[in-house]
Enzyme design. Structure first.
Site, PDB file in Angstrom:
ATOM      1  N   LYS A  80       2.074  -2.908   7.627  1.00 36.68           N
ATOM      2  CA  LYS A  80       2.384  -3.204   6.218  1.00 36.68           C
ATOM      3  C   LYS A  80       3.843  -2.853   5.899  1.00 36.68           C
ATOM      4  O   LYS A  80       4.503  -3.566   5.148  1.00 36.68           O
ATOM      5  CB  LYS A  80       1.425  -2.462   5.282  1.00 36.68           C
ATOM      6  CG  LYS A  80       0.012  -3.034   5.228  1.00 36.68           C
ATOM      7  CD  LYS A  80      -0.041  -4.461   4.680  1.00 36.68           C
ATOM      8  CE  LYS A  80       0.142  -4.520   3.168  1.00 36.68           C
ATOM      9  NZ  LYS A  80       0.032  -5.917   2.668  1.00 36.68           N
ATOM     10  N   THR A 140       0.823  -1.213   0.000  1.00 39.10           N
ATOM     11  CA  THR A 140       0.000   0.000   0.000  1.00 39.10           C
ATOM     12  C   THR A 140       0.861   1.269   0.000  1.00 39.10           C
ATOM     13  O   THR A 140       1.950   1.287   0.586  1.00 39.10           O
ATOM     14  CB  THR A 140      -0.897   0.014   1.260  1.00 39.10           C
ATOM     15  OG1 THR A 140      -1.500   1.313   1.395  1.00 39.10           O
ATOM     16  CG2 THR A 140      -0.102  -0.250   2.539  1.00 39.10           C
ATOM     17  N   ASP A 141       0.331   2.317  -0.610  1.00 40.74           N
ATOM     18  CA  ASP A 141       1.012   3.624  -0.591  1.00 40.74           C
ATOM     19  C   ASP A 141       1.050   4.223   0.819  1.00 40.74           C
ATOM     20  O   ASP A 141       1.798   5.165   1.076  1.00 40.74           O
ATOM     21  CB  ASP A 141       0.330   4.611  -1.562  1.00 40.74           C
ATOM     22  CG  ASP A 141      -1.136   4.885  -1.275  1.00 40.74           C
ATOM     23  OD1 ASP A 141      -1.699   4.287  -0.328  1.00 40.74           O
ATOM     24  OD2 ASP A 141      -1.746   5.683  -2.013  1.00 40.74           O
ATOM     25  N   GLU A 142       0.252   3.666   1.740  1.00 43.98           N
ATOM     26  CA  GLU A 142       0.186   4.266   3.081  1.00 43.98           C
ATOM     27  C   GLU A 142       1.494   4.114   3.842  1.00 43.98           C
ATOM     28  O   GLU A 142       1.727   4.820   4.823  1.00 43.98           O
ATOM     29  CB  GLU A 142      -0.990   3.676   3.867  1.00 43.98           C
ATOM     30  CG  GLU A 142      -2.289   3.897   3.110  1.00 43.98           C
ATOM     31  CD  GLU A 142      -3.556   3.714   3.924  1.00 43.98           C
ATOM     32  OE1 GLU A 142      -3.499   3.799   5.155  1.00 43.98           O
ATOM     33  OE2 GLU A 142      -4.600   3.497   3.294  1.00 43.98           O
ATOM     34  N   TYR A 179      -1.999   0.267  11.083  1.00 40.70           N
ATOM     35  CA  TYR A 179      -2.134  -0.506   9.842  1.00 40.70           C
ATOM     36  C   TYR A 179      -0.920  -0.301   8.943  1.00 40.70           C
ATOM     37  O   TYR A 179      -0.270  -1.263   8.520  1.00 40.70           O
ATOM     38  CB  TYR A 179      -3.422  -0.113   9.096  1.00 40.70           C
ATOM     39  CG  TYR A 179      -3.385  -0.460   7.627  1.00 40.70           C
ATOM     40  CD1 TYR A 179      -3.290  -1.794   7.224  1.00 40.70           C
ATOM     41  CD2 TYR A 179      -3.411   0.524   6.639  1.00 40.70           C
ATOM     42  CE1 TYR A 179      -3.222  -2.127   5.864  1.00 40.70           C
ATOM     43  CE2 TYR A 179      -3.342   0.199   5.298  1.00 40.70           C
ATOM     44  CZ  TYR A 179      -3.254  -1.126   4.914  1.00 40.70           C
ATOM     45  OH  TYR A 179      -3.181  -1.452   3.588  1.00 40.70           O
TER      46      TYR A 179
HETATM   47  P1  TYD Z   1     -10.528   4.421   3.689  1.00 42.98           P
HETATM   48  O1  TYD Z   1     -11.433   3.797   2.681  1.00 42.98           O
HETATM   49  O2  TYD Z   1     -10.615   3.966   5.108  1.00 42.98           O
HETATM   50  O3  TYD Z   1      -9.036   4.254   3.130  1.00 42.98           O
HETATM   51  P2  TYD Z   1      -7.641   4.842   3.724  1.00 42.98           P
HETATM   52  O4  TYD Z   1      -6.877   3.613   4.013  1.00 42.98           O
HETATM   53  O5  TYD Z   1      -7.094   5.683   2.605  1.00 42.98           O
HETATM   54  O6  TYD Z   1      -7.874   5.634   4.948  1.00 42.98           O
HETATM   55  O7  TYD Z   1     -10.738   5.996   3.687  1.00 42.98           O
HETATM   56  C1  TYD Z   1     -10.549   6.767   2.534  1.00 42.98           C
HETATM   57  C2  TYD Z   1     -10.714   8.225   2.912  1.00 42.98           C
HETATM   58  O8  TYD Z   1     -12.066   8.442   3.325  1.00 42.98           O
HETATM   59  C3  TYD Z   1      -9.851   8.630   4.087  1.00 42.98           C
HETATM   60  O9  TYD Z   1      -9.388   9.966   3.908  1.00 42.98           O
HETATM   61  C4  TYD Z   1     -10.789   8.573   5.268  1.00 42.98           C
HETATM   62  C5  TYD Z   1     -12.132   8.949   4.652  1.00 42.98           C
HETATM   63  N1  TYD Z   1     -13.297   8.329   5.330  1.00 42.98           N
HETATM   64  C6  TYD Z   1     -14.332   9.139   5.798  1.00 42.98           C
HETATM   65  O10 TYD Z   1     -14.322  10.393   5.674  1.00 42.98           O
HETATM   66  N2  TYD Z   1     -15.390   8.539   6.435  1.00 42.98           N
HETATM   67  C7  TYD Z   1     -15.450   7.187   6.613  1.00 42.98           C
HETATM   68  O11 TYD Z   1     -16.444   6.692   7.202  1.00 42.98           O
HETATM   69  C8  TYD Z   1     -14.388   6.369   6.102  1.00 42.98           C
HETATM   70  C9  TYD Z   1     -14.415   4.879   6.275  1.00 42.98           C
HETATM   71  C10 TYD Z   1     -13.333   6.994   5.473  1.00 42.98           C
END
Ligand code: TYD
Length: 341
Positions: A154, A126-128, A150
């Site tokens: 990773k 992942t890019d994270e 998380y």
């Molecule tokens: P997510 O799908 O959890 O992926 P990431 O691993 O990139 O955090 O979230 C994508 C983006 O959406 C992230 O900036 C967090 C935001 N988000 C919300 O605003 N509300 C939510 O309920 C969730 C799950 C994520």
């Protein structure tokens, strides 16, 4: 006949990859090892379940005797590791399972792969792991500065994969992808959560100001990149896989509501995720040089995804019960009660 051991193949991206490989390579067999934890779902693979070139094995990547037995019994030539705990918000509630699967599980697979002498080990990442990127983009040499349990797990897994290459010459490759969207994504993640809530006229909990940026990648394009890196990536190398679609979350939420014909009033700004990464952005020149480009632009990918969720309520309605609802309450109830506007 080549045999791939695909781990976590019953999950979102893994199941698309299993289908991609069986469809594209008539001479390949796929053994899918999946622990069927909360997000693993055999409904994702109903269309290939009876394919004689496909085998499902229920088990954990951290089960060393099982992994060793599978590598031997099926004379596996390559391992593709999707098996992981993947949700940032869950890692903030309980990090332990992330370390067990994403770090220790990866080590168990590596050790078994080394002993069996597999030809390739693809670690799906992942890019994270680069942490958030305020300006510019991260390339494969950028430092790993993960900020959530998380992404730290990773990153630990990735470093172990690279160590197995350096220490033992294991022929590894690593990919690091941006946020995926597509059919079969577990509805804890942003897009499927917002889509399924919007269909039911439930609030869409947008964290903080909603101006965080993610780079969206259609899952089918991701699988094509994984296929390319598996076969043509250089051993010991890392490849970034980005969709080239950087969007703020607010814009994505609006587009979901517009497409479904729902009111913007459904958006609720709620308390932010602690340590929320503001932006991810990948430099993918290295993968582009191998010849890959995503084939779906964001609008097409989102339309295909939305249509799938609208047409496949049978798939997600049974997920949004039991364990899911318990998690949902824990994650969102207080946030939604403290609505900021
Ligand atoms: P997510 O799908 O959890 O992926 P990431 O691993 O990139 O955090 O979230 C994508 C983006 O959406 C992230 O900036 C967090 C935001 N988000 C919300 O605003 N509300 C939510 O309920 C969730 C799950 C994520």
């Amino acid at each position: 006949m080549k045999t791939l051991l695909v781990t976590g193949g019953a999950g979102f991206i893994g199941s698309h990859f299993v289908r991609h490989i069986l469809g594209k390579y008539p001479e390949y067999r796929v053994v899918n090892l999946d622990a069927l934890k909360y997000a693993g779902n055999l409904d994702n693979l109903l269309d290939v379940a009876d394919d004689p070139r496909y085998r499902f094995v229920h088990g954990d990547i951290a089960d060393a005797p099982l992994v060793e037995q599978l590598l031997r019994e099926y004379q596996v030539s390559a391992v593709v590791n999707f098996a992981a705990e993947t949700h940032v918000d869950r890692s903030l509630l309980d990090a332990g399972g992330f370390i067990l699967t994403d770090v220790h599980g990866t080590y168990v697979l590596l050790e078994a792969a080394r002993r069996a002498g597999v030809e390739r080990f693809l670690q799906v990442g992942t890019d994270e792991v680069y942490g958030h990127v305020e300006v510019g983009s991260t390339d494969e040499l950028s430092p790993l500065t993960p900020r959530s349990p998380y992404s730290a797990s990773k990153a630990g897994g990735d470093l172990m994969v690279l160590a197995y290459h350096t220490s033992y010459g294991l022929p590894v490759v690593i990919t690091r992808a941006s946020n995926n969207l597509g059919p079969n994504q577990y509805p804890e993640k942003f897009i499927p959560l917002f889509v399924t809530n919007a269909i039911d006229d439930e609030p869409l909990p947008l964290y903080g100001d909603g101006m965080q940026v993610r780079d969206w990648l259609y899952v089918v394009d991701h699988c094509e990149a994984l296929d390319l890196v598996l076969h043509q990536g250089q051993v010991g190398e890392v490849y970034n896989v980005g969709g080239g679609n950087e969007k703020v979350n607010m814009e994505v939420a609006h587009r979901v509501l517009d497409t479904l014909g729902k009111s913007k009033e459904l958006i609720k700004h709620v308390a932010d995720r602690p340590g929320h990464d503001r932006r991810y952005s990948l430099d993918c020149a290295k993968l582009h040089a191998l010849g890959w480009r995503p084939r779906h632009d964001f609008e097409t990918a989102l339309d295909l995804t939305l249509r799938w969720y609208v047409e496949n309520e049978w798939w997600w309605r049974k997920i949004k019960t039991g364990e899911y609802m318990e998690y949902y309450r824990q994650q969102y109830q207080a946030r939604l009660e403290g609505v900021r506007g």
